[in-house]
Design an enzyme around this catalytic site. Structure first.
Site, PDB file in Angstrom:
ATOM      1  N   SER A 129       0.814  -1.217   0.000  1.00  0.00           N
ATOM      2  CA  SER A 129       0.000   0.000   0.000  1.00  0.00           C
ATOM      3  C   SER A 129       0.850   1.272   0.000  1.00  0.00           C
ATOM      4  CB  SER A 129      -0.916   0.013   1.224  1.00  0.00           C
ATOM      5  OG  SER A 129      -1.727  -1.139   1.242  1.00  0.00           O
TER       6      SER A 129
HETATM    7  C1  LIG Z   1      -3.075  -4.130  -0.675  1.00  0.00           C
HETATM    8  S1  LIG Z   1      -2.424  -5.730  -0.398  1.00  0.00           S
HETATM    9  C2  LIG Z   1      -1.857  -5.586   1.246  1.00  0.00           C
HETATM   10  C3  LIG Z   1      -0.583  -4.901   1.445  1.00  0.00           C
HETATM   11  C4  LIG Z   1       0.092  -5.352   2.718  1.00  0.00           C
HETATM   12  N1  LIG Z   1      -0.652  -5.039   3.906  1.00  0.00           N
HETATM   13  C5  LIG Z   1       1.488  -4.832   2.762  1.00  0.00           C
HETATM   14  O1  LIG Z   1       1.854  -4.127   3.716  1.00  0.00           O
HETATM   15  O2  LIG Z   1       2.252  -5.149   1.849  1.00  0.00           O
HETATM   16  C6  LIG Z   1      -3.843  -6.748   0.009  1.00  0.00           C
HETATM   17  C7  LIG Z   1      -3.473  -8.160   0.385  1.00  0.00           C
HETATM   18  O3  LIG Z   1      -4.645  -8.802   0.880  1.00  0.00           O
HETATM   19  C8  LIG Z   1      -4.603 -10.150   0.468  1.00  0.00           C
HETATM   20  N2  LIG Z   1      -5.948 -10.719   0.605  1.00  0.00           N
HETATM   21  C9  LIG Z   1      -7.019 -10.569  -0.203  1.00  0.00           C
HETATM   22  N3  LIG Z   1      -8.072 -11.253   0.274  1.00  0.00           N
HETATM   23  C10 LIG Z   1      -7.653 -11.856   1.425  1.00  0.00           C
HETATM   24  C11 LIG Z   1      -8.282 -12.697   2.377  1.00  0.00           C
HETATM   25  N4  LIG Z   1      -9.569 -13.081   2.254  1.00  0.00           N
HETATM   26  N5  LIG Z   1      -7.560 -13.114   3.444  1.00  0.00           N
HETATM   27  C12 LIG Z   1      -6.260 -12.732   3.594  1.00  0.00           C
HETATM   28  N6  LIG Z   1      -5.607 -11.960   2.701  1.00  0.00           N
HETATM   29  C13 LIG Z   1      -6.292 -11.513   1.642  1.00  0.00           C
HETATM   30  C14 LIG Z   1      -4.085 -10.050  -0.953  1.00  0.00           C
HETATM   31  O4  LIG Z   1      -3.625 -11.270  -1.435  1.00  0.00           O
HETATM   32  C15 LIG Z   1      -2.995  -8.997  -0.812  1.00  0.00           C
HETATM   33  O5  LIG Z   1      -1.763  -9.554  -0.540  1.00  0.00           O
END
Ligand SMILES: C[S@@+](CC[C@H](N)C(=O)[O-])C[C@H]1O[C@@H](n2cnc3c(N)ncnc32)[C@H](O)[C@@H]1O
Length: 249
Positions: A99
């Site tokens: 992000s």
């Molecule tokens: C915007 S990225 C997050 C960035 C992260 N917090 C970082 O600091 O790099 C969103 C993440 O949420 C994960 N994601 C999506 N749906 C999810 C779920 N149901 N459970 C866990 N992770 C999930 C995606 O695979 C992705 O890696």
């Protein structure tokens, strides 16, 4: 004889030390470059925050300190390192992103971290948000649904010494029951609705920060406070754009 041998050893040791110093100089310069870029990024975020309605009062100093500590360049792919301290999201592969640092600061600030807190993050991604939180609270639990990202983030957080972060592969929609209740929950992917299991796993007095909205629509970043066992107060904070929360639900 003894003097000659000692002199020889001293010379060899000196030469080895000089070689070592010469070899580590570029690495030290690179780290110094990243540190100064990181300090500039923190200043840029602080300045930007004052211009945005949702953060006009500024961010908590400890949150800004945490952003100044965590080496974001370690959380991005090799070919993105040069851009690591630009205030924007970057690709981390598998269609996912780390992000924007301003958004990380905003979400961390809204979660109102306290030193003794236990926090759940949904969407580990690179592990960066988890690392920032771990600078501020005592335990962070983080769940990622994409296996290679979950494995890479776990290895990265271990290598960098973030011992207070425990991460695993799974669907964060259901939270992490064994470690609940949480003082705060930070969801870093956009949900179509607020997952009821996450509300259930929030302590009374706890805060949840979560983007809610459709994949192609403007999403709203919500701050949800659990004021009692069955009572919540929800505030809309800002329009945001996140990758979607995936999984069965
Ligand atoms: C915007 S990225 C997050 C960035 C992260 N917090 C970082 O600091 O790099 C969103 C993440 O949420 C994960 N994601 C999506 N749906 C999810 C779920 N149901 N459970 C866990 N992770 C999930 C995606 O695979 C992705 O890696």
């Amino acid at each position: 004889m003894t003097t000659a041998r000692t002199t020889c050893r001293t010379t060899q040791a000196l030469a080895a030390a000089m070689l070592l110093a010469a070899a580590s100089a570029p690495a030290q310069q690179e780290e110094a470059g990243y540190a100064s870029a990181r300090a500039e990024m923190v200043q840029e975020i602080a300045a930007y925050a004052r211009t945005a309605q949702e953060s006009a009062e500024g961010f908590d100093q400890d949150v800004m300190r945490a952003l100044g500590e965590v080496p974001r360049h370690e959380f991005v792919p090799e070919d993105r390192k040069r851009s690591a301290y630009e205030n924007r999201p970057l690709s981390i592969g598998h269609g996912q992103t780390i992000s924007q640092p301003y958004i990380v600061a905003l979400m961390t600030h809204l979660s109102a971290p306290e030193p003794g807190d236990t926090v759940l993050e949904v969407g580990t991604g690179s592990g960066y948000q988890a690392a920032v939180l771990s600078e501020l609270v005592s335990s962070v639990y983080s769940i990622e649904i994409i296996e290679p990202l979950a494995n890479e983030a776990k290895a990265r957080l271990e290598r960098l010494g973030y011992d207070d972060v425990t991460s695993r592969l799974g669907d964060g929609y259901y939270g992490w029951e064994e470690h609940a209740p949480f003082d705060a929950i930070v969801v870093t992917a956009a949900a179509s609705h607020v997952p009821p299991p996450l509300i259930a796993q929030l302590k009374p007095g706890g805060r949840m920060v979560i983007p809610v909205g459709g994949r192609f629509l403007t999403q709203q970043l919500l701050l949800i406070e659990k004021t009692g066992d069955d009572e919540i107060v929800t505030r809309q904070i800002a329009a945001v754009r996140f990758v979607p929360l995936t999984g069965e639900r």
